[in-house]
Design an enzyme around this catalytic site. Structure first.
Site, PDB file in Angstrom:
ATOM      1  N   TYR A  33     -37.157  63.999 -24.270  1.00  0.00           N
ATOM      2  CA  TYR A  33     -37.563  63.499 -25.583  1.00  0.00           C
ATOM      3  C   TYR A  33     -37.239  62.028 -25.743  1.00  0.00           C
ATOM      4  CZ  TYR A  33     -32.714  63.396 -27.306  1.00  0.00           C
ATOM      5  OH  TYR A  33     -31.393  63.090 -27.493  1.00  0.00           O
ATOM      6  N   LYS A 148     -33.042  61.767 -20.639  1.00  0.00           N
ATOM      7  CA  LYS A 148     -32.989  62.123 -22.067  1.00  0.00           C
ATOM      8  C   LYS A 148     -33.572  63.525 -22.228  1.00  0.00           C
ATOM      9  CE  LYS A 148     -33.284  59.770 -26.541  1.00  0.00           C
ATOM     10  NZ  LYS A 148     -31.936  60.157 -26.964  1.00  0.00           N
ATOM     11  N   GLU A 181     -19.773  57.782 -23.730  1.00  0.00           N
ATOM     12  CA  GLU A 181     -20.631  57.296 -24.825  1.00  0.00           C
ATOM     13  C   GLU A 181     -20.431  58.246 -25.990  1.00  0.00           C
ATOM     14  OE1 GLU A 181     -24.857  57.722 -23.929  1.00  0.00           O
ATOM     15  OE2 GLU A 181     -24.446  59.500 -22.731  1.00  0.00           O
ATOM     16  N   LEU A 206     -26.602  57.627 -21.220  1.00  0.00           N
ATOM     17  CA  LEU A 206     -28.015  57.316 -21.437  1.00  0.00           C
ATOM     18  C   LEU A 206     -28.161  55.793 -21.480  1.00  0.00           C
ATOM     19  CD1 LEU A 206     -30.799  58.660 -22.165  1.00  0.00           C
ATOM     20  CD2 LEU A 206     -30.304  57.917 -24.496  1.00  0.00           C
TER      21      LEU A 206
HETATM   22  N1  PDD Z   1     -29.928  59.185 -29.416  1.00  0.00           N
HETATM   23  N2  PDD Z   1     -26.505  58.015 -25.944  1.00  0.00           N
HETATM   24  C1  PDD Z   1     -27.022  59.213 -26.261  1.00  0.00           C
HETATM   25  C2  PDD Z   1     -26.402  60.447 -25.693  1.00  0.00           C
HETATM   26  C3  PDD Z   1     -28.136  59.283 -27.125  1.00  0.00           C
HETATM   27  O1  PDD Z   1     -28.658  60.484 -27.444  1.00  0.00           O
HETATM   28  C4  PDD Z   1     -28.681  58.093 -27.653  1.00  0.00           C
HETATM   29  C5  PDD Z   1     -29.871  58.115 -28.565  1.00  0.00           C
HETATM   30  C6  PDD Z   1     -28.086  56.863 -27.301  1.00  0.00           C
HETATM   31  C7  PDD Z   1     -28.603  55.554 -27.812  1.00  0.00           C
HETATM   32  O2  PDD Z   1     -29.851  55.246 -27.229  1.00  0.00           O
HETATM   33  P1  PDD Z   1     -30.937  54.371 -28.018  1.00  0.00           P
HETATM   34  O3  PDD Z   1     -30.303  53.052 -28.294  1.00  0.00           O
HETATM   35  O4  PDD Z   1     -32.068  54.271 -27.065  1.00  0.00           O
HETATM   36  O5  PDD Z   1     -31.290  55.121 -29.283  1.00  0.00           O
HETATM   37  C8  PDD Z   1     -27.014  56.871 -26.433  1.00  0.00           C
HETATM   38  C9  PDD Z   1     -31.077  59.396 -30.228  1.00  0.00           C
HETATM   39  C10 PDD Z   1     -31.205  58.417 -31.346  1.00  0.00           C
HETATM   40  C11 PDD Z   1     -31.080  60.846 -30.698  1.00  0.00           C
HETATM   41  O6  PDD Z   1     -30.836  61.702 -29.856  1.00  0.00           O
HETATM   42  O7  PDD Z   1     -31.312  61.108 -31.865  1.00  0.00           O
END
Ligand code: PDD
Length: 285
Positions: A33, A148, A181, A206
Protein backbone atom coordinates in the site's frame (compact mmCIF):
# COMPACT_ATOMS: atom_id res chain seq x y z
CA UNK A 1 -21.19 15.12 -0.92
CA UNK A 2 -20.96 11.34 -0.99
CA UNK A 3 -17.54 9.79 -0.62
CA UNK A 4 -16.30 7.85 -3.62
CA UNK A 5 -13.99 4.83 -3.60
CA UNK A 6 -12.14 3.22 -6.48
CA UNK A 7 -12.41 -0.56 -6.69
CA UNK A 8 -10.79 -2.47 -9.54
CA UNK A 9 -11.56 -0.01 -12.30
CA UNK A 10 -14.79 1.43 -10.95
CA UNK A 11 -15.66 4.52 -8.98
CA UNK A 12 -18.31 3.58 -6.44
CA UNK A 13 -20.10 5.17 -3.51
CA UNK A 14 -17.80 4.57 -0.53
CA UNK A 15 -20.59 2.94 1.48
CA UNK A 16 -21.14 0.29 -1.23
CA UNK A 17 -17.48 -0.40 -2.07
CA UNK A 18 -16.55 -4.02 -1.46
CA UNK A 19 -13.83 -6.53 -2.20
CA UNK A 20 -14.08 -10.30 -2.60
CA UNK A 21 -14.01 -12.44 0.56
CA UNK A 22 -11.12 -14.44 -0.93
CA UNK A 23 -9.02 -11.41 -1.79
CA UNK A 24 -5.51 -12.48 -0.76
CA UNK A 25 -5.01 -9.12 0.90
CA UNK A 26 -7.91 -9.85 3.21
CA UNK A 27 -6.98 -13.46 3.98
CA UNK A 28 -3.18 -13.45 3.84
CA UNK A 29 -2.14 -9.77 3.99
CA UNK A 30 -0.67 -10.51 0.55
CA UNK A 31 -0.49 -6.94 -0.68
CA UNK A 32 1.19 -3.57 -0.46
CA UNK A 33 0.00 0.00 0.00
CA UNK A 34 0.80 3.70 -0.06
CA UNK A 35 -0.52 6.73 1.79
CA UNK A 36 -0.27 10.00 -0.12
CA UNK A 37 -1.01 13.23 1.71
CA UNK A 38 -3.26 15.78 0.02
CA UNK A 39 -2.75 19.45 0.79
CA UNK A 40 -4.93 22.22 -0.63
CA UNK A 41 -6.34 19.78 -3.17
CA UNK A 42 -2.95 18.55 -4.37
CA UNK A 43 -1.27 15.22 -3.70
CA UNK A 44 2.21 15.65 -2.19
CA UNK A 45 5.29 13.84 -3.51
CA UNK A 46 3.29 11.57 -5.84
CA UNK A 47 6.40 10.65 -7.83
CA UNK A 48 8.35 9.19 -4.88
CA UNK A 49 5.22 7.46 -3.52
CA UNK A 50 4.59 5.71 -6.85
CA UNK A 51 8.27 4.84 -7.11
CA UNK A 52 8.12 3.19 -3.69
CA UNK A 53 4.89 1.41 -4.64
CA UNK A 54 6.59 0.04 -7.74
CA UNK A 55 9.47 -1.23 -5.62
CA UNK A 56 7.16 -2.81 -3.02
CA UNK A 57 5.22 -4.58 -5.80
CA UNK A 58 8.35 -5.86 -7.45
CA UNK A 59 9.80 -7.14 -4.14
CA UNK A 60 6.70 -9.30 -3.59
CA UNK A 61 6.21 -10.20 -7.27
CA UNK A 62 2.84 -8.52 -7.77
CA UNK A 63 2.37 -6.95 -11.22
CA UNK A 64 1.35 -3.30 -11.66
CA UNK A 65 -2.41 -3.48 -12.27
CA UNK A 66 -2.20 -0.42 -14.53
CA UNK A 67 0.44 2.05 -15.69
CA UNK A 68 1.79 4.60 -13.19
CA UNK A 69 0.44 7.35 -15.48
CA UNK A 70 -3.06 5.86 -15.32
CA UNK A 71 -2.76 5.56 -11.55
CA UNK A 72 -1.78 9.23 -11.30
CA UNK A 73 -4.88 10.16 -13.27
CA UNK A 74 -7.06 8.12 -10.95
CA UNK A 75 -5.54 9.84 -7.92
CA UNK A 76 -6.40 13.25 -9.40
CA UNK A 77 -9.89 12.05 -10.20
CA UNK A 78 -10.33 10.72 -6.66
CA UNK A 79 -9.34 14.11 -5.25
CA UNK A 80 -11.89 15.82 -7.49
CA UNK A 81 -14.70 13.33 -6.98
CA UNK A 82 -14.26 13.47 -3.20
CA UNK A 83 -13.73 17.25 -3.22
CA UNK A 84 -10.70 16.58 -1.08
CA UNK A 85 -8.84 19.65 0.13
CA UNK A 86 -6.74 18.37 3.03
CA UNK A 87 -6.44 14.68 3.75
CA UNK A 88 -4.96 11.54 2.34
CA UNK A 89 -5.32 8.98 -0.39
CA UNK A 90 -4.88 5.33 0.49
CA UNK A 91 -3.82 3.01 -2.33
CA UNK A 92 -3.80 -0.75 -1.83
CA UNK A 93 -2.76 -3.41 -4.30
CA UNK A 94 -3.13 -7.08 -3.43
CA UNK A 95 -2.18 -10.17 -5.39
CA UNK A 96 -5.85 -10.66 -6.22
CA UNK A 97 -8.64 -13.13 -5.61
CA UNK A 98 -8.00 -16.89 -5.48
CA UNK A 99 -8.87 -19.97 -3.44
CA UNK A 100 -6.94 -19.70 -0.18
CA UNK A 101 -3.48 -21.21 -0.49
CA UNK A 102 -0.26 -19.70 0.81
CA UNK A 103 1.63 -20.17 -2.47
CA UNK A 104 0.85 -17.91 -5.43
CA UNK A 105 -2.13 -19.15 -7.46
CA UNK A 106 -1.06 -21.28 -10.44
CA UNK A 107 -3.51 -19.50 -12.69
CA UNK A 108 -2.58 -15.87 -13.45
CA UNK A 109 -4.88 -13.62 -11.47
CA UNK A 110 -5.39 -9.90 -11.72
CA UNK A 111 -4.02 -7.79 -8.86
CA UNK A 112 -6.77 -5.99 -6.94
CA UNK A 113 -6.47 -2.21 -6.75
CA UNK A 114 -8.53 -0.21 -4.28
CA UNK A 115 -8.22 3.48 -3.51
CA UNK A 116 -9.93 5.56 -0.85
CA UNK A 117 -9.66 9.24 -0.04
CA UNK A 118 -10.39 10.86 3.24
CA UNK A 119 -10.42 14.23 4.85
CA UNK A 120 -7.82 14.88 7.54
CA UNK A 121 -7.33 18.34 8.98
CA UNK A 122 -3.74 19.60 8.87
CA UNK A 123 -1.90 19.17 12.18
CA UNK A 124 -3.11 22.09 14.31
CA UNK A 125 -0.50 24.71 15.24
CA UNK A 126 -1.02 24.05 18.93
CA UNK A 127 -0.01 20.39 18.48
CA UNK A 128 3.19 21.48 16.74
CA UNK A 129 3.84 24.10 19.42
CA UNK A 130 3.37 21.58 22.20
CA UNK A 131 5.13 18.68 20.51
CA UNK A 132 4.09 15.06 20.84
CA UNK A 133 4.92 12.27 23.27
CA UNK A 134 6.15 8.86 22.21
CA UNK A 135 6.57 5.60 24.06
CA UNK A 136 8.80 2.69 23.10
CA UNK A 137 7.82 -0.85 22.23
CA UNK A 138 9.87 -3.87 21.14
CA UNK A 139 10.11 -4.07 17.36
CA UNK A 140 8.26 -7.31 16.64
CA UNK A 141 8.00 -6.84 12.88
CA UNK A 142 9.31 -9.01 10.05
CA UNK A 143 12.74 -8.56 8.48
CA UNK A 144 11.56 -6.69 5.37
CA UNK A 145 10.17 -3.45 6.76
CA UNK A 146 11.45 -1.69 3.61
CA UNK A 147 8.42 -3.17 1.82
CA UNK A 148 5.24 -1.22 2.49
CA UNK A 149 3.23 -4.37 3.09
CA UNK A 150 -0.34 -4.41 4.40
CA UNK A 151 0.52 -6.91 7.17
CA UNK A 152 0.70 -4.39 10.01
CA UNK A 153 -0.28 -6.31 13.13
CA UNK A 154 2.88 -5.47 15.13
CA UNK A 155 2.50 -1.81 14.10
CA UNK A 156 -1.17 -1.88 15.10
CA UNK A 157 -0.36 -3.28 18.55
CA UNK A 158 2.48 -0.82 19.10
CA UNK A 159 0.33 2.15 18.05
CA UNK A 160 -2.48 0.97 20.31
CA UNK A 161 -0.06 0.73 23.25
CA UNK A 162 0.89 4.35 22.53
CA UNK A 163 -2.76 5.41 22.31
CA UNK A 164 -3.53 3.63 25.59
CA UNK A 165 -0.80 5.68 27.28
CA UNK A 166 -1.95 8.93 25.70
CA UNK A 167 1.09 9.08 23.41
CA UNK A 168 1.10 10.00 19.72
CA UNK A 169 3.45 7.29 18.52
CA UNK A 170 5.40 4.20 19.53
CA UNK A 171 9.08 4.09 18.66
CA UNK A 172 10.19 0.54 17.99
CA UNK A 173 13.34 -0.80 19.59
CA UNK A 174 15.35 -3.64 18.04
CA UNK A 175 17.12 -6.49 19.91
CA UNK A 176 20.22 -4.32 20.34
CA UNK A 177 18.37 -1.52 22.07
CA UNK A 178 18.41 0.63 18.94
CA UNK A 179 15.42 2.51 17.64
CA UNK A 180 14.35 1.47 14.18
CA UNK A 181 11.40 3.81 13.46
CA UNK A 182 7.88 4.58 14.67
CA UNK A 183 4.83 2.38 14.10
CA UNK A 184 3.93 4.62 11.14
CA UNK A 185 6.63 7.32 11.10
CA UNK A 186 10.41 7.66 10.82
CA UNK A 187 12.39 8.56 13.95
CA UNK A 188 15.07 11.23 14.32
CA UNK A 189 17.16 12.79 17.10
CA UNK A 190 19.43 15.81 17.39
CA UNK A 191 22.50 15.14 19.52
CA UNK A 192 23.99 17.56 22.04
CA UNK A 193 26.50 18.75 19.40
CA UNK A 194 23.72 19.48 16.91
CA UNK A 195 24.10 16.44 14.65
CA UNK A 196 20.83 15.14 13.22
CA UNK A 197 20.71 11.37 13.39
CA UNK A 198 18.32 8.90 11.77
CA UNK A 199 18.59 5.20 11.04
CA UNK A 200 20.08 4.42 7.61
CA UNK A 201 17.87 2.85 4.96
CA UNK A 202 17.81 -0.92 5.05
CA UNK A 203 15.40 -3.78 5.66
CA UNK A 204 14.68 -2.58 9.23
CA UNK A 205 12.83 0.59 8.21
CA UNK A 206 10.55 2.02 5.58
CA UNK A 207 12.22 4.48 3.23
CA UNK A 208 9.92 7.36 4.17
CA UNK A 209 9.09 9.83 1.45
CA UNK A 210 9.08 12.63 4.05
CA UNK A 211 12.42 11.33 5.37
CA UNK A 212 13.75 11.64 1.85
CA UNK A 213 12.47 15.23 1.52
CA UNK A 214 14.01 16.25 4.87
CA UNK A 215 17.28 14.57 3.90
CA UNK A 216 17.29 16.49 0.61
CA UNK A 217 16.91 19.88 2.19
CA UNK A 218 19.45 19.06 4.89
CA UNK A 219 21.89 18.27 2.08
CA UNK A 220 21.08 21.59 0.37
CA UNK A 221 21.42 23.60 3.57
CA UNK A 222 24.54 21.66 4.66
CA UNK A 223 22.76 20.56 7.81
CA UNK A 224 24.72 18.02 9.81
CA UNK A 225 23.00 14.69 9.11
CA UNK A 226 24.44 11.33 10.03
CA UNK A 227 22.55 8.18 9.08
CA UNK A 228 23.37 5.59 11.72
CA UNK A 229 21.43 3.52 14.23
CA UNK A 230 20.92 5.17 17.62
CA UNK A 231 19.97 3.61 20.94
CA UNK A 232 17.07 4.47 23.19
CA UNK A 233 19.64 5.60 25.78
CA UNK A 234 21.08 8.05 23.26
CA UNK A 235 17.62 9.31 22.32
CA UNK A 236 16.86 10.02 25.97
CA UNK A 237 20.04 12.15 26.17
CA UNK A 238 19.30 13.96 22.90
CA UNK A 239 18.81 17.70 22.61
CA UNK A 240 15.78 17.18 20.39
CA UNK A 241 13.77 14.44 18.80
CA UNK A 242 11.23 14.45 15.99
CA UNK A 243 9.31 12.18 13.66
CA UNK A 244 8.33 12.38 10.00
CA UNK A 245 5.55 10.97 7.83
CA UNK A 246 3.38 11.96 4.87
CA UNK A 247 0.50 13.05 7.08
CA UNK A 248 2.51 14.41 10.08
CA UNK A 249 5.19 16.19 8.00
CA UNK A 250 7.81 16.95 10.69
CA UNK A 251 6.60 16.78 14.30
CA UNK A 252 8.68 17.59 17.37
CA UNK A 253 8.84 14.84 20.00
CA UNK A 254 9.06 16.23 23.54
CA UNK A 255 9.14 13.07 25.62
CA UNK A 256 10.01 9.40 25.29
CA UNK A 257 8.53 6.95 27.81
CA UNK A 258 7.69 9.92 30.02
CA UNK A 259 11.26 11.32 30.03
CA UNK A 260 11.46 14.86 28.68
CA UNK A 261 13.78 15.31 25.69
CA UNK A 262 16.03 18.37 25.96
CA UNK A 263 14.08 21.00 27.84
CA UNK A 264 10.81 19.18 27.16
CA UNK A 265 9.79 21.73 24.51
CA UNK A 266 9.84 21.47 20.70
CA UNK A 267 13.37 22.33 19.55
CA UNK A 268 14.56 24.79 16.88
CA UNK A 269 15.85 22.07 14.54
CA UNK A 270 12.53 20.21 14.38
CA UNK A 271 10.52 23.42 14.08
CA UNK A 272 12.91 24.76 11.44
CA UNK A 273 12.66 21.58 9.38
CA UNK A 274 8.88 21.65 9.65
CA UNK A 275 8.81 25.26 8.45
CA UNK A 276 11.07 24.38 5.57
CA UNK A 277 8.89 21.41 4.63
CA UNK A 278 5.81 23.65 4.67
CA UNK A 279 7.63 26.18 2.49
CA UNK A 280 8.56 23.52 -0.06
CA UNK A 281 4.95 22.30 -0.11
CA UNK A 282 3.76 25.86 -0.75
CA UNK A 283 6.40 26.44 -3.45
CA UNK A 284 5.58 23.24 -5.30
CA UNK A 285 2.15 24.62 -6.22
N1 PDD B 1 3.05 5.46 7.25
N2 PDD B 1 7.65 4.15 8.77
C1 PDD B 1 6.53 3.41 8.70
C2 PDD B 1 6.51 2.06 9.34
C3 PDD B 1 5.39 3.92 8.04
O1 PDD B 1 4.27 3.18 7.97
C4 PDD B 1 5.45 5.21 7.46
C5 PDD B 1 4.27 5.79 6.73
C6 PDD B 1 6.64 5.95 7.57
C7 PDD B 1 6.79 7.31 6.98
O2 PDD B 1 6.83 7.25 5.57
P1 PDD B 1 6.29 8.47 4.68
O3 PDD B 1 7.11 9.66 5.04
O4 PDD B 1 6.52 8.01 3.29
O5 PDD B 1 4.82 8.65 5.01
C8 PDD B 1 7.72 5.37 8.22
C9 PDD B 1 1.86 5.83 6.56
C10 PDD B 1 1.56 7.29 6.63
C11 PDD B 1 0.71 4.96 7.08
O6 PDD B 1 0.94 3.76 7.19
O7 PDD B 1 -0.35 5.47 7.36
Amino acid sequence: MARIAYVNGRYQPFADAQVHIEDRGYQLADGVYEVVAVHQGRPLDVGPHLERLKRSLSEVAIAWPLTPTALRLILDRMIRKNRLVNGLIYIQITRGVARRDHAFPKRRIKPALTITARHLAPTPDWVVAKGVRVITQPDLRWKRCDIKAVGLLPNVLAKQAARAQGAFEAWLVDENGRITEGASTNAWIVTKNGTIVTRPLGPEILAGVTRRAVRAFLAKSQGKLVERPFTLAEALQAKEAFLTSATSWVLPVVSIDGHPIGNGQPGPVALGLRAQYAKEVAQSR
